[in-house]
Design a protein around this motif. Structure first.
Motif, short mmCIF file in Angstrom:
data_model
loop_
_atom_site.label_atom_id
_atom_site.label_comp_id
_atom_site.label_asym_id
_atom_site.label_seq_id
_atom_site.Cartn_x
_atom_site.Cartn_y
_atom_site.Cartn_z
N ALA A 1 31.79 38.00 23.02
CA ALA A 1 32.09 37.08 24.12
C ALA A 1 32.64 37.74 25.37
CB ALA A 1 33.07 36.02 23.63
N ALA A 2 33.50 38.72 25.26
CA ALA A 2 34.14 39.31 26.43
C ALA A 2 33.32 40.43 27.06
CB ALA A 2 35.52 39.85 26.06
N PHE A 3 32.26 40.85 26.43
CA PHE A 3 31.50 42.02 26.86
C PHE A 3 30.34 41.63 27.76
CE2 PHE A 3 33.67 43.26 23.12
CZ PHE A 3 33.84 44.62 23.15
N SER A 4 30.07 42.44 28.77
CA SER A 4 28.85 42.26 29.54
C SER A 4 27.70 42.84 28.73
CB SER A 4 28.96 42.94 30.91
OG SER A 4 29.00 44.34 30.76
N ASP A 5 26.48 42.64 29.21
CA ASP A 5 25.33 43.16 28.49
C ASP A 5 25.41 44.68 28.40
OD1 ASP A 5 24.36 40.63 28.21
OD2 ASP A 5 23.09 40.74 29.98
N MET A 6 25.02 45.22 27.30
CA MET A 6 24.96 46.66 27.02
C MET A 6 26.34 47.32 26.90
SD MET A 6 21.74 46.70 26.79
CE MET A 6 21.43 48.42 26.49
N GLY B 1 37.56 46.93 33.81
CA GLY B 1 36.89 46.68 35.08
C GLY B 1 36.10 45.39 35.10
N VAL B 2 35.90 44.89 36.29
CA VAL B 2 35.20 43.62 36.47
C VAL B 2 33.74 43.73 36.03
CG1 VAL B 2 34.57 44.02 38.86
CG2 VAL B 2 34.88 41.70 38.05
N GLU B 3 33.12 44.89 36.16
CA GLU B 3 31.72 45.04 35.78
C GLU B 3 31.51 45.03 34.27
OE1 GLU B 3 33.81 48.74 36.33
OE2 GLU B 3 33.25 47.33 37.87
N ALA B 4 32.58 45.19 33.49
CA ALA B 4 32.46 45.19 32.03
C ALA B 4 32.71 43.82 31.41
CB ALA B 4 33.43 46.20 31.43
N THR B 5 33.08 42.84 32.21
CA THR B 5 33.35 41.51 31.69
C THR B 5 32.06 40.69 31.59
OG1 THR B 5 33.83 40.63 33.87
CG2 THR B 5 35.69 41.47 32.61
N ALA B 6 32.08 39.72 30.71
CA ALA B 6 30.89 38.89 30.50
C ALA B 6 30.70 37.87 31.62
CB ALA B 6 30.98 38.17 29.16
N THR B 7 31.79 37.34 32.15
CA THR B 7 31.70 36.36 33.22
C THR B 7 32.05 37.01 34.55
OG1 THR B 7 33.97 35.69 32.80
CG2 THR B 7 32.25 34.40 31.75
N GLN C 1 33.76 37.73 37.95
CA GLN C 1 35.08 37.40 38.51
C GLN C 1 34.96 37.28 40.02
OE1 GLN C 1 37.45 36.80 36.29
NE2 GLN C 1 36.07 37.40 34.66
N GLN C 2 35.42 36.19 40.56
CA GLN C 2 35.29 35.95 42.00
C GLN C 2 36.38 36.67 42.79
OE1 GLN C 2 32.62 34.67 42.85
NE2 GLN C 2 32.00 33.77 40.93
N ASP C 3 37.62 36.55 42.36
CA ASP C 3 38.73 37.13 43.11
C ASP C 3 39.52 38.08 42.21
OD1 ASP C 3 39.34 34.93 41.61
OD2 ASP C 3 40.90 34.18 42.94
N TRP C 4 38.99 39.26 42.03
CA TRP C 4 39.57 40.29 41.18
C TRP C 4 40.35 41.23 42.09
CZ3 TRP C 4 38.94 40.84 35.85
CH2 TRP C 4 39.33 42.05 35.28
N ASP C 5 41.67 41.26 41.95
CA ASP C 5 42.48 42.11 42.84
C ASP C 5 43.06 43.29 42.07
OD1 ASP C 5 44.41 40.89 41.32
OD2 ASP C 5 45.41 39.89 42.98
N GLU C 6 43.94 44.06 42.72
CA GLU C 6 44.51 45.27 42.11
C GLU C 6 45.37 44.94 40.90
OE1 GLU C 6 46.59 47.39 45.12
OE2 GLU C 6 44.76 47.90 46.21
N VAL C 7 46.07 43.82 40.93
CA VAL C 7 46.91 43.43 39.80
C VAL C 7 46.04 43.10 38.59
CG1 VAL C 7 48.61 41.77 38.97
CG2 VAL C 7 48.73 42.60 41.32
N ASP C 8 44.95 42.38 38.80
CA ASP C 8 44.02 42.08 37.71
C ASP C 8 43.44 43.36 37.14
OD1 ASP C 8 44.33 39.30 37.95
OD2 ASP C 8 42.81 39.23 39.53
N GLN C 9 43.07 44.29 38.01
CA GLN C 9 42.50 45.56 37.56
C GLN C 9 43.52 46.34 36.73
OE1 GLN C 9 39.35 46.57 37.97
NE2 GLN C 9 39.65 48.53 36.97
N ALA C 10 44.77 46.42 37.18
CA ALA C 10 45.82 47.14 36.45
C ALA C 10 46.10 46.49 35.11
CB ALA C 10 47.08 47.21 37.29
N SER C 11 46.11 45.18 35.09
CA SER C 11 46.34 44.47 33.83
C SER C 11 45.20 44.71 32.86
CB SER C 11 46.48 42.97 34.12
OG SER C 11 46.60 42.26 32.93
N ASP C 12 43.98 44.70 33.36
CA ASP C 12 42.82 44.94 32.50
C ASP C 12 42.81 46.37 31.97
OD1 ASP C 12 40.39 43.87 31.36
OD2 ASP C 12 39.33 45.24 32.69
N GLU C 13 43.21 47.33 32.79
CA GLU C 13 43.24 48.72 32.36
C GLU C 13 44.36 48.99 31.36
OE1 GLU C 13 43.54 50.92 35.96
OE2 GLU C 13 41.41 50.68 36.44
N SER C 14 45.42 48.18 31.36
CA SER C 14 46.55 48.42 30.47
C SER C 14 46.31 47.92 29.05
CB SER C 14 47.81 47.77 31.03
OG SER C 14 47.73 46.37 30.91
#
Length: 82
Positions: free
Chosen positions: A32-37, A51-57, A59-72
């Motif tokens: 569910a959380a993975f993009s294709d491939m 990263g936003v490119e690895a998510t399945a859906t 993301q419209q407004d992906w900022d630095e805080v979202d990126q840091a949270s996803d990387e952690s």
């Protein structure tokens, strides 16, 4: 006459089954959380890249805080960027 009514009922139930079977959603090709491939079926532990490119859906407004949270993830401490 009674057997004709039974035959019509069976045909109607079979037609309803076919309609409902066609409208069922197709099974997902990746988790569910993975993009294709992104998923590797051979691995027991599936971890998505950050990263936003690895998510399945998308993301419209992906900022630095979202990126840091996803990387952690799965670390317990969030990123230091505010």
């Amino acid at each position: 006459m009674r057997w004709i009514s039974g035959l019509i009922t069976i045909a109607g139930l079979y037609g309803l089954y076919r309609v409902l079977r066609q409208s069922a959603p197709a099974p997902a090709t990746s988790p569910a959380a993975f993009s294709d491939m992104e998923a590797v079926p051979e691995n027991m532990t599936q971890i998505r890249n950050a990263g936003v490119e690895a998510t399945a859906t998308p993301q419209q407004d992906w900022d630095e805080v979202d990126q840091a949270s996803d990387e952690s993830f799965p670390a317990s401490d969030p990123g230091a960027r505010y």
